[in-house]
Motif scaffolding. Structure first.
Motif, PDB file in Angstrom:
ATOM      1  N   SER A   1       0.871  -1.331  -0.122  1.00  9.00           N
ATOM      2  CA  SER A   1      -0.039  -0.157  -0.036  1.00  9.00           C
ATOM      3  C   SER A   1       0.773   1.212   0.057  1.00  9.00           C
ATOM      4  CB  SER A   1      -0.871  -0.116   1.014  1.00  9.00           C
ATOM      5  OG  SER A   1      -1.475   1.422   1.563  1.00  9.00           O
ATOM      6  N   ALA A   2       0.349   2.177  -0.691  1.00  8.43           N
ATOM      7  CA  ALA A   2       1.229   3.465  -0.896  1.00  8.43           C
ATOM      8  C   ALA A   2       1.313   4.063   0.656  1.00  8.43           C
ATOM      9  CB  ALA A   2       0.482   4.357  -1.950  1.00  8.43           C
ATOM     10  N   LEU A   3       0.051   3.890   1.402  1.00  9.54           N
ATOM     11  CA  LEU A   3      -0.120   4.525   2.731  1.00  9.54           C
ATOM     12  C   LEU A   3       0.939   3.816   3.622  1.00  9.54           C
ATOM     13  CD1 LEU A   3      -3.914   4.923   2.885  1.00  9.54           C
ATOM     14  CD2 LEU A   3      -2.392   6.727   2.905  1.00  9.54           C
ATOM     15  N   ASP A   4       0.999   2.631   3.663  1.00  8.73           N
ATOM     16  CA  ASP A   4       2.087   2.004   4.218  1.00  8.73           C
ATOM     17  C   ASP A   4       3.451   2.462   4.159  1.00  8.73           C
ATOM     18  OD1 ASP A   4       0.363   0.198   5.655  1.00  8.73           O
ATOM     19  OD2 ASP A   4       0.688  -1.435   4.570  1.00  8.73           O
ATOM     20  N   ALA A   5       3.526   2.443   2.923  1.00 10.15           N
ATOM     21  CA  ALA A   5       5.022   2.929   2.238  1.00 10.15           C
ATOM     22  C   ALA A   5       5.360   4.427   2.832  1.00 10.15           C
ATOM     23  CB  ALA A   5       5.329   2.861   0.851  1.00 10.15           C
ATOM     24  N   LEU A   6       4.176   5.423   2.717  1.00  8.12           N
ATOM     25  CA  LEU A   6       4.580   6.855   3.355  1.00  8.12           C
ATOM     26  C   LEU A   6       4.699   6.692   4.577  1.00  8.12           C
ATOM     27  CD1 LEU A   6       4.314   9.806   2.722  1.00  8.12           C
ATOM     28  CD2 LEU A   6       1.687   9.679   2.996  1.00  8.12           C
ATOM     29  N   ALA A   7       3.920   5.814   5.516  1.00  4.12           N
ATOM     30  CA  ALA A   7       4.023   5.859   6.851  1.00  4.12           C
ATOM     31  C   ALA A   7       5.342   5.290   7.520  1.00  4.12           C
ATOM     32  CB  ALA A   7       3.040   4.991   7.796  1.00  4.12           C
ATOM     33  N   TRP A   8       5.709   4.065   6.905  1.00  2.00           N
ATOM     34  CA  TRP A   8       6.986   3.183   7.209  1.00  2.00           C
ATOM     35  C   TRP A   8       8.083   4.327   6.826  1.00  2.00           C
ATOM     36  CZ3 TRP A   8       7.942  -0.670  10.372  1.00  2.00           C
ATOM     37  CH2 TRP A   8       6.908  -1.397  10.993  1.00  2.00           C
ATOM     38  N   GLY A   9       8.133   5.082   5.804  1.00  2.00           N
ATOM     39  CA  GLY A   9       9.199   6.085   5.361  1.00  2.00           C
ATOM     40  C   GLY A   9       9.368   7.183   6.241  1.00  2.00           C
ATOM     41  N   THR A  10       8.665   7.403   7.166  1.00  2.00           N
ATOM     42  CA  THR A  10       8.475   8.554   8.066  1.00  2.00           C
ATOM     43  C   THR A  10       8.965   8.177   9.555  1.00  2.00           C
ATOM     44  OG1 THR A  10       6.602   9.434   6.895  1.00  2.00           O
ATOM     45  CG2 THR A  10       7.085  10.413   8.858  1.00  2.00           C
ATOM     46  N   PRO A  11       9.866   8.988   9.984  1.00  2.00           N
ATOM     47  CA  PRO A  11      10.530   8.585  11.346  1.00  2.00           C
ATOM     48  C   PRO A  11       9.298   9.035  12.571  1.00  2.00           C
ATOM     49  CG  PRO A  11      11.482  10.583  10.664  1.00  2.00           C
ATOM     50  CD  PRO A  11      10.680  10.240   9.496  1.00  2.00           C
ATOM     51  N   CYS A  12       8.611   8.018  13.021  1.00  2.00           N
ATOM     52  CA  CYS A  12       7.557   8.265  14.016  1.00  2.00           C
ATOM     53  C   CYS A  12       7.894   7.916  15.297  1.00  2.00           C
ATOM     54  CB  CYS A  12       6.387   7.384  13.556  1.00  2.00           C
ATOM     55  SG  CYS A  12       5.703   7.671  11.848  1.00  2.00           S
ATOM     56  N   GLN A  13       8.970   7.748  15.797  1.00  2.00           N
ATOM     57  CA  GLN A  13       9.386   7.698  17.173  1.00  2.00           C
ATOM     58  C   GLN A  13       9.024   8.810  17.915  1.00  2.00           C
ATOM     59  OE1 GLN A  13      11.257   7.022  14.547  1.00  2.00           O
ATOM     60  NE2 GLN A  13      12.371   4.812  14.740  1.00  2.00           N
ATOM     61  N   GLY A  14       8.690   8.659  19.240  1.00  2.00           N
ATOM     62  CA  GLY A  14       8.278   9.545  19.965  1.00  2.00           C
ATOM     63  C   GLY A  14       6.732   9.917  19.843  1.00  2.00           C
ATOM     64  N   PHE A  15       6.014   9.618  18.943  1.00  2.00           N
ATOM     65  CA  PHE A  15       4.615   9.986  18.852  1.00  2.00           C
ATOM     66  C   PHE A  15       3.792   8.422  19.165  1.00  2.00           C
ATOM     67  CE2 PHE A  15       6.881  12.657  16.118  1.00  2.00           C
ATOM     68  CZ  PHE A  15       6.182  13.995  16.129  1.00  2.00           C
ATOM     69  N   ARG A  16       2.645   8.839  19.769  1.00  2.00           N
ATOM     70  CA  ARG A  16       1.790   7.838  19.726  1.00  2.00           C
ATOM     71  C   ARG A  16       1.018   7.313  18.397  1.00  2.00           C
ATOM     72  NH1 ARG A  16      -1.917   8.752  24.679  1.00  2.00           N
ATOM     73  NH2 ARG A  16      -2.518   6.379  24.447  1.00  2.00           N
ATOM     74  N   THR A  17       0.736   8.307  17.534  1.00  2.00           N
ATOM     75  CA  THR A  17      -0.071   7.844  16.458  1.00  2.00           C
ATOM     76  C   THR A  17       0.669   8.491  15.106  1.00  2.00           C
ATOM     77  OG1 THR A  17      -2.264   7.873  17.734  1.00  2.00           O
ATOM     78  CG2 THR A  17      -2.238   8.456  15.293  1.00  2.00           C
ATOM     79  N   CYS A  18       0.651   7.839  14.208  1.00  2.00           N
ATOM     80  CA  CYS A  18       1.274   8.415  12.868  1.00  2.00           C
ATOM     81  C   CYS A  18       0.219   8.164  11.669  1.00  2.00           C
ATOM     82  CB  CYS A  18       2.223   7.463  12.249  1.00  2.00           C
ATOM     83  SG  CYS A  18       2.914   8.045  10.715  1.00  2.00           S
ATOM     84  N   VAL A  19      -0.338   9.342  11.193  1.00  2.00           N
ATOM     85  CA  VAL A  19      -1.277   9.229  10.089  1.00  2.00           C
ATOM     86  C   VAL A  19      -0.569   9.733   8.659  1.00  2.00           C
ATOM     87  CG1 VAL A  19      -3.397  10.149   9.409  1.00  2.00           C
ATOM     88  CG2 VAL A  19      -2.994   9.895  11.889  1.00  2.00           C
ATOM     89  N   ALA A  20      -0.944   8.761   7.545  1.00  2.00           N
ATOM     90  CA  ALA A  20      -0.505   8.996   6.432  1.00  2.00           C
ATOM     91  C   ALA A  20      -1.816   9.406   5.728  1.00  2.00           C
ATOM     92  CB  ALA A  20       0.114   7.683   5.897  1.00  2.00           C
ATOM     93  N   LEU A  21      -1.521  10.544   4.948  1.00  2.00           N
ATOM     94  CA  LEU A  21      -2.448  11.085   4.237  1.00  2.00           C
ATOM     95  C   LEU A  21      -2.071  11.587   2.829  1.00  2.00           C
ATOM     96  CD1 LEU A  21      -3.498  13.907   6.776  1.00  2.00           C
ATOM     97  CD2 LEU A  21      -4.658  11.989   6.360  1.00  2.00           C
ATOM     98  N   LEU A  22      -2.666  11.090   1.776  1.00  2.00           N
ATOM     99  CA  LEU A  22      -2.449  11.094   0.100  1.00  2.00           C
ATOM    100  C   LEU A  22      -3.602  11.814  -0.408  1.00  2.00           C
ATOM    101  CD1 LEU A  22      -0.871   7.696  -0.714  1.00  2.00           C
ATOM    102  CD2 LEU A  22       0.225  10.139  -0.573  1.00  2.00           C
ATOM    103  N   PRO A  23      -3.455  13.018  -0.884  1.00  2.00           N
ATOM    104  CA  PRO A  23      -4.629  13.611  -1.877  1.00  2.00           C
ATOM    105  C   PRO A  23      -5.436  12.682  -2.579  1.00  2.00           C
ATOM    106  CG  PRO A  23      -2.422  14.725  -2.245  1.00  2.00           C
ATOM    107  CD  PRO A  23      -2.357  13.492  -1.536  1.00  2.00           C
ATOM    108  N   ALA A  24      -6.820  12.908  -2.555  1.00  2.00           N
ATOM    109  CA  ALA A  24      -7.948  12.076  -3.144  1.00  2.00           C
ATOM    110  C   ALA A  24      -9.090  13.310  -3.975  1.00  2.00           C
ATOM    111  CB  ALA A  24      -8.649  11.499  -1.882  1.00  2.00           C
TER     112      ALA A  24
END
Length: 238
Positions: A96-119
């Motif tokens: 999934s493009a959303l998985d690729a976007l989220a896993w490509g972002t350093p999210c450590q230190g946060f409780r939630t990561c939200v990947a958003l793509l234009p629709a």
């Protein structure tokens, strides 16, 4: 011979290609291609292989971003990936493009990561992830949300939260969400082929495989009834 993965990411106006093994990234291309993806994709793929002194016959696995995102871009990427896998007689794995976007972002230190793509219709495609150390865990299905639903949905997420995606998909919601939310910034605005390839390799290690003939893009395109309700989810409800 080490597994060699060719990864394609074509869900946005900034497509990318990557060539990698389980040990290292051999090369990656990222470029802007609003109306020229169909003409540019294969030549850039050939350039990438040539720089690594490889031929298509040296590949072991094709990885492709299956969406959601640009309908045309996803279709071109998936058709190209399926054609390559079939011609070379090697496996294909989708991410999934959303998985690729989220896993490509350093999210450590946060409780939630939200990947958003234009629709379409000023909406967004949304993937919500719980952050645990360096790992991300899906929180519900991928969704297509219209503007009036986005803030309502994200205010339910544990804070602090990180939004990742392009400025056009993210910035307008930051002020409305208020304190506790940050944007990852423009460096993490697009899904990257290198992340698609790495996630596909993880799927390969787990023994997951795609059926080449039934493999299809993930469009998350709303039906007329769903547009009236303002939401669509994936996987579809039974």
């Amino acid at each position: 011979m080490s597994l060699r993965v060719l990864a394609l990411e074509t869900s946005t106006d900034w497509p990318s290609l990557a060539l990698l093994t389980p040990e290292r990234l051999l090369g990656e291309r990222l470029w802007e291609a609003r109306q020229t993806l169909a003409e540019q994709l294969v030549p850039k793929m050939q350039e990438l292989l040539k720089e690594a002194n490889l031929s298509p016959q040296d590949l072991s696995l094709i990885a492709v971003s299956r969406g959601p995102g640009s309908f045309t871009g996803i279709r071109i990427g998936v058709v190209t990936a399926k054609g390559l896998a079939q011609a070379l007689g090697i496996p294909l794995l989708g991410v999934s493009a959303l998985d690729a976007l989220a896993w490509g972002t350093p999210c450590q230190g946060f409780r939630t990561c939200v990947a958003l793509l234009p629709a379409p219709k000023r909406g967004v495609y949304v993937g919500v992830y719980q952050v645990k150390g360096k790992a991300l865990h899906h929180q519900g299905p991928f969704r297509f949300l219209l503007p009036h639903q986005i803030v309502e949905t994200l205010t339910l997420c544990p804070l602090p939260g990180l939004l990742t995606g392009t400025a056009s998909a993210v910035e307008r919601w930051l002020e409305a969400l208020g304190q506790g939310w940050q944007w990852a910034g423009p460096a993490f605005g697009w899904p990257r082929a290198s992340v698609v390839g790495a996630l596909a390799w993880q799927r390969w290690q787990r023994g997951e495989r795609e059926d080449l003939h039934s493999f299809a893009p993930l469009y998350l395109k709303p039906t007329e009834a769903e547009e009236k309700l303002g939401t669509i989810v994936y996987p579809p409800r039974p």
